[in-house]
Design a protein around this motif. Structure first.
Motif, mmCIF file in Angstrom:
data_model
loop_
_atom_site.group_PDB
_atom_site.id
_atom_site.type_symbol
_atom_site.label_atom_id
_atom_site.label_comp_id
_atom_site.label_asym_id
_atom_site.label_seq_id
_atom_site.Cartn_x
_atom_site.Cartn_y
_atom_site.Cartn_z
ATOM 1 N N ASP A 51 0.816 -1.221 0.000
ATOM 2 C CA ASP A 51 0.000 0.000 0.000
ATOM 3 C C ASP A 51 0.847 1.268 0.000
ATOM 4 O O ASP A 51 0.432 2.312 0.502
ATOM 5 N N ARG A 89 2.931 -3.559 5.764
ATOM 6 C CA ARG A 89 2.125 -2.356 5.596
ATOM 7 C C ARG A 89 3.031 -1.131 5.469
ATOM 8 O O ARG A 89 4.120 -1.084 6.026
ATOM 9 N N ALA A 90 2.527 -0.143 4.767
ATOM 10 C CA ALA A 90 3.302 1.082 4.565
ATOM 11 C C ALA A 90 3.601 1.784 5.888
ATOM 12 O O ALA A 90 4.684 2.361 6.071
ATOM 13 N N ALA A 91 2.650 1.725 6.842
ATOM 14 C CA ALA A 91 2.859 2.384 8.136
ATOM 15 C C ALA A 91 4.045 1.776 8.876
ATOM 16 O O ALA A 91 4.815 2.489 9.531
ATOM 17 N N ILE A 92 4.213 0.464 8.752
ATOM 18 C CA ILE A 92 5.337 -0.202 9.416
ATOM 19 C C ILE A 92 6.630 0.078 8.665
ATOM 20 O O ILE A 92 7.672 0.349 9.276
ATOM 21 N N GLU A 94 7.322 2.692 7.013
ATOM 22 C CA GLU A 94 7.680 4.085 7.321
ATOM 23 C C GLU A 94 8.515 4.152 8.609
ATOM 24 O O GLU A 94 9.523 4.858 8.685
ATOM 25 N N GLU A 95 8.100 3.388 9.628
ATOM 26 C CA GLU A 95 8.836 3.402 10.898
ATOM 27 C C GLU A 95 10.202 2.715 10.760
ATOM 28 O O GLU A 95 11.189 3.153 11.370
ATOM 29 N N ASN A 98 12.332 5.250 9.064
ATOM 30 C CA ASN A 98 12.657 6.305 10.041
ATOM 31 C C ASN A 98 13.787 5.861 10.955
ATOM 32 O O ASN A 98 14.699 6.632 11.271
ATOM 33 N N CYS A 105 12.137 5.878 16.089
ATOM 34 C CA CYS A 105 10.873 5.841 15.383
ATOM 35 C C CYS A 105 9.759 5.734 16.413
ATOM 36 O O CYS A 105 10.015 5.616 17.618
ATOM 37 N N ASP A 106 8.532 5.771 15.967
ATOM 38 C CA ASP A 106 7.379 5.719 16.858
ATOM 39 C C ASP A 106 7.037 4.261 17.159
ATOM 40 O O ASP A 106 6.425 3.571 16.346
ATOM 41 N N ASN A 111 1.655 -0.934 17.560
ATOM 42 C CA ASN A 111 2.459 -1.440 16.441
ATOM 43 C C ASN A 111 3.678 -2.245 16.855
ATOM 44 O O ASN A 111 4.385 -2.778 15.995
#
Length: 629
Positions: A51, A89-92, A94-95, A98, A105-106, A111
């Motif tokens: 994604d 996933r893109a959210a993971i 991204e971290e 980062n 990272c967050d 997560n």
């Protein structure tokens, strides 16, 4: 201090990896690289997931990921590479990116599980480590079994698994009450927990009740396992009434033929225990009555007896109810009327008196290494000093320097090994006591050189001021105090006329003092500490004699119960609980199979072998260092 909040774990030994990195790469450089990535400047690869997609620099990702290093070094092409990573996933992603650029990272409860698994997939060991640290800090009685099970599914999470399992065992009482996951596990895993010597409960009845809840969860399939479960419960440690009412006559037990031999063994043991006689043969404690191991031990250090200071160290094993002599006395010599504080596995001894000299020196005992060393001395000599810990620093409060009673206060920073003077108290206090509650240090009672005090005050580090609070009901010098269940408990002491058995507690919300049940023994200059969710009073001076008596206060019933006496009779000692020692077996009662025989011998001692003079000293010798100059 006991807390109403759910316990959690903090791994203070793990330093922030980003701080280590910043020692060699500036934050500005990291930000610049990340901004270049976001602006697609000099990027030479694109990472695609289901994604989303991300422009990256191959060298940056390769520097911290074995997966990307292998992927990108297979091609030396100057053209931009496109790679696809499935099931992420893109959210993971991204971290993960980062972290690659910023080493932070967050990571959050929503997560962290997924992030850890995928960080392992791409070979980012640093991010895996940070995820494990976060998970360890998240541990609570409600989630510890889930985290333990999650950690067990990864080969690289043995350390997290051990922390979660240790947390579960340590907080078993709350886990049994709140954690539903434990009822869903299989027989082998359940037995592994209830049979563990480190299962932390002073009431074996709770283990039995959990066994019944586990069977009830799937009665048809699990009822047949009752005999195995009963082998894991220490039935001989239950009260006879509970065993008769809740175990022997339980419907599951009544219908189980295989359980009868264990029931008969327990009945026989409880009968022998109740009918113990001096001429019995040597009693061997059966497996059903061997106590579990404690998660914390109490250290009683130093003291005064017979006109001399003592260097003795004893530890108290709450499960065995025994004091253990520890052969690790301070080579620098004995001290009494000192203060102590615990930071991690280290016990700091502050000030004191040896019969000749009033100390400004401080020593620290490492309970893991079993070594002593000198730390920076205080600015003032302080005998009868009050000591407290707040925010990882040690406070030495008031005391007596051999000439004057002090109102001065100094603070020790273990990182810099330095003492610094801070705001003095409103009153001179020696023979007072101090403890910490909700970010404040409370100093209570004491002696100002003319009279015993009923006054009290607290220190707030936010404004660096001492503020008086309402006075206690009794004057108390040579007093002891602890913070417990959101109250300050102040117990015993000397009112100028007699040693006290009374105790009172202060509620900061209502600013009121209320009495608690009196101790069985009046005492001053004694040890006081919380262990096993009870307040223990240890040793001291009763106005006539130095006493060895130990008793513990149970808040639920507002009563004091007798415990085993000290081996070394003394007053002016300190008591400190140390939790989670990796070498805790070095500090507990060793011959646990002989505890019943030990109990019989204590019940029927050879009177001729006891020298009463060893237990009682003249009041004149004690009074010299008991508030008179």
């Amino acid at each position: 201090m006991a807390s109403s909040q759910e316990p959690s774990i903090h791994d203070d030994d793990n330093e922030d990896e980003s701080s280590e990195l910043h020692a060699c790469i500036s934050e500005e450089a990291l930000n610049a690289l990340n901004e270049m990535r976001k602006g697609n400047l000099m990027c030479d690869a694109v990472v695609n997931v289901n994604d989303g997609s991300f422009n990256v620099h191959r060298a940056i990702l390769s520097s911290c990921s074995s997966y990307f290093r292998a992927l990108f070094t297979n091609s030396l092409s100057l053209e931009k590479q496109n790679v696809f990573i499935p099931d992420m996933r893109a959210a993971i992603m991204e971290e993960i990116i980062n972290y690659a650029y910023m080493r932070k990272c967050d990571i959050n409860p929503l997560n962290v599980h997924e992030l850890l698994a995928l960080a392992d997939y791409v070979g980012m060991t640093g991010l895996v480590k940070q995820c494990k640290i976060i998970l360890a800090r998240m541990l609570t009685p409600k989630n510890c079994f889930g985290i333990m099970r999650f950690a067990n599914s990864f080969r690289f999470c043995d350390d997290l698994y051990k922390k979660a399992r240790t947390f579960l065992l340590r907080h078993f009482t709350q886990v049994a009450a709140r954690n539903e996951d434990i009822l869903k596990i299989g027989l082998d895993d359940f037995l592994d927990i209830i049979t563990d010597d480190m299962l932390n409960t002073r009431d074996e009845e709770l283990v039995w009740k959990l066994c019944i809840k586990w069977i009830d969860y799937d009665v048809n399939d699990r009822q047949k396992h009752l005999p195995q479960l009963m082998q894991g419960v220490r039935l001989g440690l239950m009260t006879p009434k509970f065993f008769m009412d809740e175990v022997k006559d339980h419907p599951y037990v009544v219908k189980c033929v295989e359980a009868r031999p264990l029931i008969l063994e327990t009945l026989s043991f409880l009968y022998e225990l109740d009918m113990m006689r001096p001429n019995d043969k040597e009693l061997v404690t059966p497996l059903i009555a061997i106590p579990r191991l404690p998660h914390e031990v109490m250290f009683a250090i130093g003291g005064w007896n017979g006109g001399t200071s003592k260097s003795a160290i004893e530890t108290y094993d709450t499960r065995a109810d025994r004091w253990v002599n520890i052969p690790t006395e301070d080579p620098a010599g004995p001290r009494a009327y000192h203060g102590t504080a615990v930071l991690g596995f280290k016990i700091y001894c502050v000030g004191g008196y040896n019969g000749v000299e009033y100390f400004n020196t401080c020593r620290v005992f490492d309970a893991v290494k079993k070594t002593w060393k000198e730390i920076a001395p205080m600015h003032s000599r302080r005998c009868y000093v009050s000591v407290a810990v707040l925010n990882g620093q040690i406070y030495a409060i008031g005391g007596y320097d051999g000439i004057n009673r002090l109102n001065t206060v100094e603070r020790y920073d273990p990182k810099s090994n330095q003492w610094s003077m801070i705001t003095p108290m409103n009153m001179q206090r020696s023979d007072a006591n101090a403890c910490t509650l909700d970010g404040r240090i409370y100093a209570t009672g004491g002696f100002n050189g003319q009279e015993c005090l009923s006054t009290a005050e607290f220190y707030d580090p936010t404004n660096e001021l001492w503020t008086p609070i309402p006075s206690m009901n009794h004057r108390r010098s040579g007093v002891s105090s602890v913070a417990y269940r959101n109250h300050i408990y102040v117990i015993g002491g000397f009112n100028g006329l007699a040693r006290l058995s009374t105790g009172e507690k202060y509620d900061p919300e209502t600013e009121t003092w209320t009495f608690i049940q009196e101790m069985s023994h009046a005492r001053s200059n004694f040890g006081l500490e919380i262990i096993d969710d009870m307040i223990f009073a240890i040793g001291g001076f009763n106005g006539i004699a130095t006493i060895p008596h130990t008793e513990c206060y149970v808040a639920e019933t507002d009563e004091w119960m007798e415990a085993t006496n000290l081996n070394v009779v003394r007053s002016a000692l300190t008591a400190n609980a140390v939790s989670g020692l990796p070498n805790i077996r070095d500090y507990i009662h060793q011959n646990r199979e002989l505890l019943m025989e030990d109990r019989r011998q204590r019940m029927f001692p050879n009177i001729g072998a006891i020298a009463i003079a060893d237990h009682f000293e003249s009041a004149d010798e004690e009074m010299y260092v008991e508030g008179s100059e």
